[in-house]
Motif scaffolding. Structure first.
Motif, PDB file in Angstrom:
ATOM      1  N   ALA A 230       3.876   7.106 -15.646  1.00 32.75           N
ATOM      2  CA  ALA A 230       3.521   7.893 -14.464  1.00 32.75           C
ATOM      3  C   ALA A 230       3.080   6.984 -13.325  1.00 32.75           C
ATOM      4  O   ALA A 230       3.370   7.250 -12.153  1.00 32.75           O
ATOM      5  N   ASN A 231       2.365   5.907 -13.646  1.00 31.38           N
ATOM      6  CA  ASN A 231       1.953   4.953 -12.612  1.00 31.38           C
ATOM      7  C   ASN A 231       3.166   4.356 -11.907  1.00 31.38           C
ATOM      8  O   ASN A 231       3.164   4.139 -10.689  1.00 31.38           O
ATOM      9  N   LEU A 232       4.216   4.060 -12.672  1.00 34.82           N
ATOM     10  CA  LEU A 232       5.424   3.480 -12.088  1.00 34.82           C
ATOM     11  C   LEU A 232       6.227   4.507 -11.304  1.00 34.82           C
ATOM     12  O   LEU A 232       6.702   4.226 -10.200  1.00 34.82           O
ATOM     13  N   SER A 233       6.392   5.705 -11.863  1.00 35.42           N
ATOM     14  CA  SER A 233       7.235   6.708 -11.198  1.00 35.42           C
ATOM     15  C   SER A 233       6.613   7.210  -9.905  1.00 35.42           C
ATOM     16  O   SER A 233       7.324   7.749  -9.043  1.00 35.42           O
ATOM     17  N   ASP A 234       5.307   7.042  -9.728  1.00 31.11           N
ATOM     18  CA  ASP A 234       4.663   7.444  -8.478  1.00 31.11           C
ATOM     19  C   ASP A 234       5.017   6.500  -7.337  1.00 31.11           C
ATOM     20  O   ASP A 234       4.936   6.872  -6.170  1.00 31.11           O
ATOM     21  N   LEU A 235       5.438   5.278  -7.658  1.00 31.07           N
ATOM     22  CA  LEU A 235       5.724   4.275  -6.633  1.00 31.07           C
ATOM     23  C   LEU A 235       7.188   4.358  -6.249  1.00 31.07           C
ATOM     24  O   LEU A 235       8.068   3.811  -6.915  1.00 31.07           O
ATOM     25  N   ILE A 236       7.475   5.054  -5.162  1.00 34.85           N
ATOM     26  CA  ILE A 236       8.858   5.288  -4.760  1.00 34.85           C
ATOM     27  C   ILE A 236       9.268   4.347  -3.635  1.00 34.85           C
ATOM     28  O   ILE A 236       8.444   3.866  -2.857  1.00 34.85           O
ATOM     29  N   ILE A 237      10.559   4.076  -3.574  1.00 31.28           N
ATOM     30  CA  ILE A 237      11.110   3.266  -2.491  1.00 31.28           C
ATOM     31  C   ILE A 237      11.180   4.127  -1.237  1.00 31.28           C
ATOM     32  O   ILE A 237      11.561   5.294  -1.288  1.00 31.28           O
ATOM     33  N   TRP A 238      10.800   3.531  -0.112  1.00 25.49           N
ATOM     34  CA  TRP A 238      10.669   4.271   1.147  1.00 25.49           C
ATOM     35  C   TRP A 238      11.408   3.568   2.264  1.00 25.49           C
ATOM     36  O   TRP A 238      11.266   2.356   2.415  1.00 25.49           O
ATOM     37  N   PRO A 239      12.204   4.244   3.082  1.00 24.98           N
ATOM     38  CA  PRO A 239      12.509   5.670   3.061  1.00 24.98           C
ATOM     39  C   PRO A 239      13.100   6.107   1.727  1.00 24.98           C
ATOM     40  O   PRO A 239      13.703   5.304   1.035  1.00 24.98           O
ATOM     41  N   PRO A 240      12.927   7.396   1.386  1.00 24.93           N
ATOM     42  CA  PRO A 240      13.354   7.871   0.070  1.00 24.93           C
ATOM     43  C   PRO A 240      14.842   7.635  -0.184  1.00 24.93           C
ATOM     44  O   PRO A 240      15.669   7.817   0.698  1.00 24.93           O
ATOM     45  N   PRO A 371      20.603  -6.497  -0.752  1.00 26.00           N
ATOM     46  CA  PRO A 371      19.560  -7.282  -0.075  1.00 26.00           C
ATOM     47  C   PRO A 371      19.052  -6.656   1.211  1.00 26.00           C
ATOM     48  O   PRO A 371      17.847  -6.693   1.491  1.00 26.00           O
ATOM     49  N   ASP A 372      19.940  -6.078   2.019  1.00 20.64           N
ATOM     50  CA  ASP A 372      19.516  -5.509   3.298  1.00 20.64           C
ATOM     51  C   ASP A 372      18.607  -4.297   3.088  1.00 20.64           C
ATOM     52  O   ASP A 372      17.570  -4.175   3.741  1.00 20.64           O
ATOM     53  N   THR A 373      18.989  -3.401   2.175  1.00 21.60           N
ATOM     54  CA  THR A 373      18.162  -2.223   1.905  1.00 21.60           C
ATOM     55  C   THR A 373      16.825  -2.643   1.316  1.00 21.60           C
ATOM     56  O   THR A 373      15.772  -2.094   1.671  1.00 21.60           O
ATOM     57  N   ARG A 374      16.847  -3.611   0.420  1.00 17.03           N
ATOM     58  CA  ARG A 374      15.605  -4.075  -0.203  1.00 17.03           C
ATOM     59  C   ARG A 374      14.666  -4.672   0.837  1.00 17.03           C
ATOM     60  O   ARG A 374      13.451  -4.445   0.800  1.00 17.03           O
ATOM     61  N   LYS A 375      15.216  -5.401   1.779  1.00 17.05           N
ATOM     62  CA  LYS A 375      14.391  -6.030   2.811  1.00 17.05           C
ATOM     63  C   LYS A 375      13.747  -5.000   3.726  1.00 17.05           C
ATOM     64  O   LYS A 375      12.582  -5.143   4.123  1.00 17.05           O
ATOM     65  N   LYS A 376      14.485  -3.946   4.056  1.00 13.49           N
ATOM     66  CA  LYS A 376      13.989  -2.944   5.002  1.00 13.49           C
ATOM     67  C   LYS A 376      13.121  -1.868   4.346  1.00 13.49           C
ATOM     68  O   LYS A 376      12.503  -1.069   5.045  1.00 13.49           O
ATOM     69  N   SER A 377      13.088  -1.827   3.037  1.00 11.27           N
ATOM     70  CA  SER A 377      12.327  -0.795   2.336  1.00 11.27           C
ATOM     71  C   SER A 377      10.896  -1.233   2.087  1.00 11.27           C
ATOM     72  O   SER A 377      10.593  -2.427   2.031  1.00 11.27           O
ATOM     73  N   VAL A 378      10.023  -0.251   1.947  1.00 12.22           N
ATOM     74  CA  VAL A 378       8.647  -0.500   1.528  1.00 12.22           C
ATOM     75  C   VAL A 378       8.385   0.392   0.314  1.00 12.22           C
ATOM     76  O   VAL A 378       9.243   1.159  -0.116  1.00 12.22           O
ATOM     77  N   ILE A 379       7.188   0.276  -0.242  1.00 10.56           N
ATOM     78  CA  ILE A 379       6.795   1.104  -1.384  1.00 10.56           C
ATOM     79  C   ILE A 379       5.714   2.077  -0.930  1.00 10.56           C
ATOM     80  O   ILE A 379       4.786   1.697  -0.218  1.00 10.56           O
ATOM     81  N   GLN A 380       5.863   3.321  -1.334  1.00 18.17           N
ATOM     82  CA  GLN A 380       4.877   4.346  -1.012  1.00 18.17           C
ATOM     83  C   GLN A 380       4.505   5.108  -2.287  1.00 18.17           C
ATOM     84  O   GLN A 380       5.246   5.090  -3.273  1.00 18.17           O
ATOM     85  N   SER A 381       3.359   5.772  -2.224  1.00 21.16           N
ATOM     86  CA  SER A 381       2.953   6.652  -3.316  1.00 21.16           C
ATOM     87  C   SER A 381       3.548   8.029  -3.079  1.00 21.16           C
ATOM     88  O   SER A 381       3.340   8.639  -2.028  1.00 21.16           O
ATOM     89  N   ARG A 382       4.288   8.500  -4.059  1.00 23.25           N
ATOM     90  CA  ARG A 382       4.895   9.837  -3.933  1.00 23.25           C
ATOM     91  C   ARG A 382       3.823  10.900  -3.750  1.00 23.25           C
ATOM     92  O   ARG A 382       3.996  11.860  -2.992  1.00 23.25           O
ATOM     93  N   ARG A 383       2.702  10.762  -4.428  1.00 27.63           N
ATOM     94  CA  ARG A 383       1.644  11.772  -4.339  1.00 27.63           C
ATOM     95  C   ARG A 383       0.967  11.788  -2.977  1.00 27.63           C
ATOM     96  O   ARG A 383       0.374  12.774  -2.595  1.00 27.63           O
ATOM     97  N   ASP A 384       1.044  10.690  -2.241  1.00 25.55           N
ATOM     98  CA  ASP A 384       0.504  10.694  -0.883  1.00 25.55           C
ATOM     99  C   ASP A 384       1.309  11.611   0.025  1.00 25.55           C
ATOM    100  O   ASP A 384       0.763  12.180   0.983  1.00 25.55           O
ATOM    101  N   TRP A 385       2.591  11.737  -0.242  1.00 28.16           N
ATOM    102  CA  TRP A 385       3.469  12.543   0.588  1.00 28.16           C
ATOM    103  C   TRP A 385       3.693  13.937   0.014  1.00 28.16           C
ATOM    104  O   TRP A 385       3.908  14.899   0.766  1.00 28.16           O
ATOM    105  N   MET A 386       3.658  14.042  -1.313  1.00 26.39           N
ATOM    106  CA  MET A 386       3.864  15.325  -1.971  1.00 26.39           C
ATOM    107  C   MET A 386       2.812  15.489  -3.063  1.00 26.39           C
ATOM    108  O   MET A 386       3.075  15.195  -4.230  1.00 26.39           O
ATOM    109  N   PRO A 387       1.589  15.897  -2.710  1.00 17.74           N
ATOM    110  CA  PRO A 387       0.531  16.063  -3.709  1.00 17.74           C
ATOM    111  C   PRO A 387       0.962  17.032  -4.804  1.00 17.74           C
ATOM    112  O   PRO A 387       1.747  17.960  -4.551  1.00 17.74           O
ATOM    113  N   PRO A 388       0.480  16.824  -6.047  1.00 13.01           N
ATOM    114  CA  PRO A 388       0.839  17.730  -7.135  1.00 13.01           C
ATOM    115  C   PRO A 388       0.442  19.156  -6.801  1.00 13.01           C
ATOM    116  O   PRO A 388      -0.588  19.400  -6.169  1.00 13.01           O
ATOM    117  N   LYS A 389       1.258  20.107  -7.219  1.00 13.73           N
ATOM    118  CA  LYS A 389       0.998  21.525  -6.938  1.00 13.73           C
ATOM    119  C   LYS A 389      -0.147  22.042  -7.809  1.00 13.73           C
ATOM    120  O   LYS A 389      -0.301  21.614  -8.927  1.00 13.73           O
TER     121      LYS A 389
END
Length: 389
Positions: A230-240, A371-389
């Protein structure tokens, strides 16, 4: 579990750990701890054969303890390899909920009581939480962005000494425990936030419990496979991003692999009712890689649409689990056209169509990006954007 560092006084709906949360968590998740009370792990109080009541004696790790540790190590390695976020890590045996026996469950309850006590003492709680989360997300991307460095950390010192990437000090560490003790206890005035952010990043990488202060008992290294996933799956590549596999169509005249282009994939998604995503097909020197990235907007609506697409594949049993199963079969490329898991034949026209597999991209998928997508991406917490229901 949320990757937020905040303590029980914060709102449970955004990751706080109130009493109700701990009770529900302890009922649904299993983890491995140490028995007993006394001066440290392994101390047992009470009557035993040949020992008077109330005496304390040091327990040696026997077969049961070693078996429990081995079971956790197997679960952790499966998690780190497959990045699974559910109870069954890629269909691997022994990785599902309920793997542990009654002895491990008894130790689990005692370990979680220790975790409840220790979380209030966590050094992170006295630090600016915004700056801390920023440091954590920065370092976790650095770690996963370099496959060789990540592999060296996961080897836990077996591939050579390890260094701190927060302070870049010259001192080497023989294993991850020594390195984690350094980053957690460092008092360098200008680097405390960086070190504590790196502490959490290392713990999540290793599948260890960042909420328990590390010490030489190494209790913090025990964490259920479910919570580590769960700790890993919360860390999503951003933009999604949604990663779609099996978009290749075969060999061309010159022997290069061919596949669906961006426009064809956009049309396919539009026909399914998905809007807002832009396709990016990945290529190598040998041609089409059979991977298409679907990039969505960097906002809550973009994430919701990406999650909706990932859930579509999951409901069709063609999500992350499904693709991991296909990959585990080690099928040869020459067999692709006759494999019913990869190609569907229209009964009327006899036309062959590829069967797509897709899932939401997380930190564990960094090595699949160009490489280009990896460079331009950041990591975000999914729960910060979509809190659990």
């Amino acid at each position: 579990m949320s990757p937020d560092f905040r303590g029980p006084e914060f709102r449970p709906e955004v990751g706080g750990r109130g009493d109700g949360f701990m009770r529900s968590w302890s009922q649904e998740h299993r983890t491995l701890g140490f028995e007993g009370r006394g001066n440290g792990p392994g101390m047992v109080e009470g009557p035993r054969p040949g020992i008077g009541p109330g005496n304390l004696t040091k327990r040696k790790f026997g077969d049961e303890e070693r078996e429990g540790r081995d079971g956790f190590e197997r679960q952790r390695q499966q998690l780190l390899q497959y990045g699974k976020a559910d109870g069954n890590l890629g269909g691997m045996p022994g990785a599902s909920r309920g793997y542990m026996g009654k002895g491990e469950e008894m130790r689990a309850a005692k370990y979680m009581r220790t975790d409840e006590v220790n979380v209030g003492k966590l050094k992170h709680n006295g630090i600016d939480q915004v700056a801390l989360k920023k440091a954590f997300l920065h370092f976790v991307k650095i770690i996963y962005d370099d496959p060789n460095q990540k592999k060296k950390y996961l080897a836990d010192g077996k591939q050579g000494s390890l260094k701190c990437i927060a302070c870049k000090r010259s001192k080497d560490f023989s294993d991850m425990h020594g390195l984690i003790m350094h980053v957690y206890s460092s008092d360098h005035a200008n680097l405390i936030v960086d070190h504590l952010g790196l502490h959490k990043a290392f713990c999540i990488l290793m599948g260890w419990n960042y909420r328990t202060p590390p010490d030489n008992s190494k209790v913090y290294q025990f964490l259920s496979a479910e919570e580590a996933a769960a700790n890993l799956s919360d860390l999503i590549i951003w933009p999604p991003l949604v990663i779609i596999h099996n978009t290749n169509t075969g060999k061309g005249r010159e022997g290069r692999t061919e596949g669906l282009g961006n426009r064809a994939m956009d049309n396919y998604l539009r026909d399914l009712g998905f809007q807002g995503g832009k396709s990016k097909t990945l290529y190598s020197r040998d041609g089409h890689l059979g991977i298409t990235l679907i990039k969505f907007g960097a906002d809550q609506s973009g994430l919701k649409e990406a999650v909706r697409l990932a859930e579509y594949f999951e409901k069709e049993k063609r999500g992350r689990n499904g693709w991991a199963h296909i990959e585990s079969l080690n099928l040869g490329k020459d067999d692709d056209d006759s494999n019913p898991n990869l190609v569907k034949v229209d009964e009327m026209t006899r036309e062959k169509k590829r069967i797509f597999y897709g899932y939401l991209a997380t930190i564990t998928d960094m090595d699949k990006l160009d490489p280009d997508t990896r460079k331009k991406s950041v990591i975000q917490s999914r729960r910060d954007w979509m809190p659990p229901k």
